[in-house]
Design a protein around this motif. Structure first.
Motif, mmCIF file in Angstrom:
data_model
loop_
_atom_site.group_PDB
_atom_site.id
_atom_site.type_symbol
_atom_site.label_atom_id
_atom_site.label_comp_id
_atom_site.label_asym_id
_atom_site.label_seq_id
_atom_site.Cartn_x
_atom_site.Cartn_y
_atom_site.Cartn_z
ATOM 1 N N GLY A 1 -6.995 6.804 -11.705
ATOM 2 C CA GLY A 1 -6.812 7.512 -10.447
ATOM 3 C C GLY A 1 -7.271 6.759 -9.209
ATOM 4 N N GLY B 1 -9.792 9.721 -9.821
ATOM 5 C CA GLY B 1 -8.849 9.996 -8.753
ATOM 6 C C GLY B 1 -8.455 11.428 -8.491
ATOM 7 N N GLU B 2 -9.060 12.385 -9.163
ATOM 8 C CA GLU B 2 -8.670 13.776 -8.956
ATOM 9 C C GLU B 2 -9.162 14.272 -7.602
ATOM 10 O OE1 GLU B 2 -10.875 13.046 -11.592
ATOM 11 O OE2 GLU B 2 -9.453 12.865 -13.227
ATOM 12 N N TYR C 1 1.622 6.047 -6.011
ATOM 13 C CA TYR C 1 0.863 6.989 -5.188
ATOM 14 C C TYR C 1 1.567 7.218 -3.851
ATOM 15 C CZ TYR C 1 -3.116 9.131 -2.823
ATOM 16 O OH TYR C 1 -3.930 9.986 -2.132
#
Length: 142
Positions: free
Chosen positions: A116, A63-64, A96
């Motif tokens: 992520g 998720g970066e 999020y």
């Protein structure tokens, strides 16, 4: 859907906390299969195992930075959206996007799993959606 994971225990805890059912038939030391519904399964795969399915030098993405997709689930009510977010946050999952009304009849939120990947949950009141869109069309025609 297949998603890579870095730490099996943390990722499995996420799915379990949200009430998804583990499918032992397709789970082993490399992957855990989760039933989100009768039609939706998620395979949570160890990073190296996941990479074994990729070609051309591609690697697992977490998720970066940029997001390639949002995993969206439908809710039966706005309360279900709030419960989903509450269960996630009580189990160490990052929120999020806070719950909000995005449009007439639409209420959603999103959480990021331990790897992520973003999970969005959406409630749609179709009658309010239709009324809201009809009002917008009427204003545009005047």
């Amino acid at each position: 859907m297949n998603l890579p994971r870095r730490e099996a225990a943390k990722t499995d805890c996420f799915y379990q906390a949200l009430g998804f059912q583990k499918n032992d038939m397709f789970s082993d030391e490399n992957a855990t299969s989760w039933m989100l519904s009768d039609e939706i399964f998620v395979m949570s795969l160890n990073e190296d195992f996941y990479n074994g399915f990729l070609v051309n030098g591609d690697q697992a993405s977490f998720g970066e930075g940029s997001k390639q997709m949002l995993n969206a689930l439908s809710a039966e009510s706005s309360e279900e959206v709030d419960t989903f977010v509450k269960n996630a946050s009580e189990n160490g999952v990052a929120i999020y996007r806070e719950a909000k009304s995005d449009a007439p009849g639409m209420y959603s939120a999103a959480v990021a799993d331990p790897d992520g990947h973003v999970w969005e949950i959406v409630y749609m009141d179709m009658s309010a959606w239709a009324e809201g869109n009809e009002a917008g069309t009427d204003q545009a025609n005047n």
